[in-house]
Design an enzyme around this catalytic site. Structure first.
Site, PDB file in Angstrom:
ATOM      1  N   GLU A  76       0.842  -1.209   0.000  1.00 12.48           N
ATOM      2  CA  GLU A  76       0.000   0.000   0.000  1.00 12.48           C
ATOM      3  C   GLU A  76       0.869   1.248   0.000  1.00 12.48           C
ATOM      4  O   GLU A  76       1.717   1.432   0.880  1.00 12.48           O
ATOM      5  CB  GLU A  76      -0.932  -0.017   1.227  1.00 12.48           C
ATOM      6  CG  GLU A  76      -1.993   1.054   1.133  1.00 12.48           C
ATOM      7  CD  GLU A  76      -3.057   0.926   2.217  1.00 12.48           C
ATOM      8  OE1 GLU A  76      -3.397  -0.212   2.609  1.00 12.48           O
ATOM      9  OE2 GLU A  76      -3.544   1.980   2.674  1.00 12.48           O
ATOM     10  N   LYS A  84      -7.701  -1.468  10.994  1.00 12.69           N
ATOM     11  CA  LYS A  84      -7.035  -1.891   9.752  1.00 12.69           C
ATOM     12  C   LYS A  84      -5.845  -0.967   9.485  1.00 12.69           C
ATOM     13  O   LYS A  84      -4.764  -1.409   9.082  1.00 12.69           O
ATOM     14  CB  LYS A  84      -8.030  -1.855   8.588  1.00 12.69           C
ATOM     15  CG  LYS A  84      -7.514  -2.408   7.278  1.00 12.69           C
ATOM     16  CD  LYS A  84      -6.774  -1.398   6.427  1.00 12.69           C
ATOM     17  CE  LYS A  84      -6.328  -2.009   5.112  1.00 12.69           C
ATOM     18  NZ  LYS A  84      -5.511  -1.101   4.311  1.00 12.69           N
ATOM     19  N   ASP A 123       4.595 -14.198  11.616  1.00 17.08           N
ATOM     20  CA  ASP A 123       3.338 -14.717  11.068  1.00 17.08           C
ATOM     21  C   ASP A 123       2.238 -13.655  11.202  1.00 17.08           C
ATOM     22  O   ASP A 123       1.657 -13.474  12.277  1.00 17.08           O
ATOM     23  CB  ASP A 123       2.977 -15.991  11.859  1.00 17.08           C
ATOM     24  CG  ASP A 123       1.691 -16.639  11.403  1.00 17.08           C
ATOM     25  OD1 ASP A 123       0.910 -15.998  10.685  1.00 17.08           O
ATOM     26  OD2 ASP A 123       1.459 -17.807  11.777  1.00 17.08           O
ATOM     27  N   HIS A 153      -3.089  10.197  -0.176  1.00 17.82           N
ATOM     28  CA  HIS A 153      -3.221   8.973  -0.975  1.00 17.82           C
ATOM     29  C   HIS A 153      -3.107   9.277  -2.457  1.00 17.82           C
ATOM     30  O   HIS A 153      -2.441   8.582  -3.201  1.00 17.82           O
ATOM     31  CB  HIS A 153      -4.590   8.324  -0.712  1.00 17.82           C
ATOM     32  CG  HIS A 153      -4.566   7.422   0.485  1.00 17.82           C
ATOM     33  ND1 HIS A 153      -5.540   6.498   0.725  1.00 17.82           N
ATOM     34  CD2 HIS A 153      -3.694   7.295   1.494  1.00 17.82           C
ATOM     35  CE1 HIS A 153      -5.261   5.850   1.851  1.00 17.82           C
ATOM     36  NE2 HIS A 153      -4.137   6.321   2.317  1.00 17.82           N
TER      37      HIS A 153
HETATM   38  C1  MEV Z   1      -6.162   2.710   4.742  1.00 17.78           C
HETATM   39  O1  MEV Z   1      -5.384   1.599   4.400  1.00 17.78           O
HETATM   40  C2  MEV Z   1      -6.209   2.887   6.228  1.00 17.78           C
HETATM   41  C3  MEV Z   1      -7.182   3.967   6.722  1.00 17.78           C
HETATM   42  O2  MEV Z   1      -8.485   3.727   6.187  1.00 17.78           O
HETATM   43  C4  MEV Z   1      -7.189   3.858   8.222  1.00 17.78           C
HETATM   44  C5  MEV Z   1      -8.251   4.708   8.899  1.00 17.78           C
HETATM   45  O3  MEV Z   1      -9.271   5.020   8.276  1.00 17.78           O
HETATM   46  O4  MEV Z   1      -8.035   5.011  10.089  1.00 17.78           O
HETATM   47  C6  MEV Z   1      -6.764   5.321   6.270  1.00 17.78           C
END
Ligand code: MEV
Length: 425
Positions: free
Chosen positions: A85, A265, A281, A378
């Protein structure tokens, strides 16, 4: 060619590829070239990778990057990260620099206990079972002495074996709940071997062993990492208002599982990248982290923040069962290099480093989300990726980056702008 096959694992690599290409790709020679172009010319290295898993036909590359300027417990680190990413390493580097001028990260391992369980069924009298367990307990330790010898030398081993009655959850279900200290190894093989030896000794005609396996839920293999600073040092302007928004973002994650999952995430973006780079792992880490996030019965944020007496404090608490010896950590040349880059840390120190990588990633995400929005950063990375795919020259690249400074980046818009630029030349 049929699309199912027996004896496939006995084929050599070329035979496997030939079968695949004729069965699924209409004998397209390009497919063979794509697979072969990732073979390593160094045969020893390729053999090493081939042997990690069954039926290897090529290598799947992921970028291996580093994020410098992390200060953790006063020590400087450059952290290795393996991830596809685009924004993750850039975010880690930015945040590392930011906190390096505000006292750095503090991290502390709370506990390192790992868990394995022998699940069994028993229909008889509970008191009788308890007596049997008590009479056997010493033997259960004794049967593992050969397996645990080296681990005990390193200061680890089996901490305890406990009989647990689980019949309230499932009829006739009991378990031997075994706790371990595996020191610097992740310990999966060690734990499973001990469990199977113990189960072999815990024999009785009315005990039916169902299975023996470690648990990837390790709430007592826990690490805490934090940053703190004066609220006014957090943002260039409107610091107090923005810090409050930052805290609200965490409150929202705690209130709303849909948000919490995305929030966590983002944390795992940082955690997995270092877990993979160091040969650990990541599925085990993921499973354990999300179970921990649900420990209250509701899925919540793994991070937290407060403002007290003008001090902003932001922290993470996460279970991380990691190893710095054994497994892939000692086999994969890049994992070895990663660990060397980190100063060959103990598993405890690696827990601290990886918790920090997760905290840093969450800081970057929440700061962006509650200020400029996430897309600005991004899309900048997205833009450079599209420009690269188009094969633009350095000159064209800087033109396009300038051109999109205040415009919305979409794949189409970039392609159009590039085509126009080439035409106008
Ligand atoms: C993207 O990989 C991760 C985010 O969505 C985390 C978040 O929203 O806190 C930017």
């Amino acid at each position: 060619m049929p699309k199912t096959i027996s004896g496939f694992s006995k084929f050599n690599k070329l035979e496997k590829i030939n079968w695949l290409v004729s069965s699924f790709f209409y004998n397209d020679e390009n497919v063979k070239d794509i697979l072969k172009q990732y073979w390593n010319k160094n045969e020893v290295l390729q053999d090493l990778h081939d042997d990690f898993i069954e039926n290897t036909i090529s290598n799947f590359y992921l970028p291996f990057a580093v994020a410098p300027n992390f200060v953790i417990n006063g020590k400087e680190y450059t952290i290795p990260m393996t991830i596809e990413e685009s924004s993750v390493v850039a975010a880690a580097s930015l945040v590392a620099k930011f906190w390096s001028t505000r006292g750095g990260f503090k991290a502390e391992v709370i506990s390192t206990t790992k868990i394995g369980q022998i699940h069994f069924m028993y229909e008889g009298d509970e008191v009788e079972l308890k007596n049997y367990f008590a009479s056997k307990k010493e033997d259960l330790f004794r049967v593992t002495t050969a397996i645990t010898k080296n681990m005990r030398k390193r200061g680890g081993g089996i901490l305890n074996i406990e009989l647990r009655n689980k019949t309230a959850e499932l009829d006739n279900y009991y378990q031997l709940h075994v706790t371990f200290d595996t020191v610097d190894s992740m310990g999966a093989n060690f734990i499973n071997s001990c469990l199977e030896a113990i189960a072999g000794e815990f024999k009785k005609e009315d005990i039916q062993i169902v299975m023996c396996i470690l648990s990837n839920y390790v709430p007592e293999c826990l690490v805490h990492a934090e940053v703190s600073c004066n609220v006014n040092d957090l943002y260039a302007e409107n610091s107090e208002i923005l810090a409050q928004k930052f805290i609200q973002a965490i409150q929202i994650a705690n209130a709303e599982p849909h948000r919490a999952v995305t929030h966590n995430k983002g944390i795992m973006n940082g955690i997995d990248a270092v877990v993979i780079a160091t040969g650990n792992d990541f599925r085990a880490i993921e499973a354990g982290a999300h179970a921990y996030a649900s420990r209250s019965g509701k899925y919540k944020s793994l991070t937290n923040a407060t403002i007290e007496n003008g001090i902003f404090k932001f922290w993470i608490e996460i279970p991380l069962a990691l190893g710095t010896v054994g497994g892939l950590t000692s086999l994969h040349p890049l994992s070895k290099l990663s660990l060397k880059l980190l100063g060959n840390p103990s598993a405890k120190e690696l827990m601290e480093i990886i918790a920090v990588a997760g905290l840093a990633q969450n800081f970057a995400a929440l700061r962006a989300l509650t200020t400029t929005g996430i897309q600005k950063g991004h899309m900048k990375m997205h833009l450079t990726n599209i420009i690269k795919q188009l094969g633009a020259s350095e000159e064209e690249k800087s033109f396009l980056i300038n051109y999109f400074e205040n415009k919305t980046v979409t794949h189409n818009a970039v392609v159009e702008a590039y085509n126009k630029l080439v035409q106008d030349k």
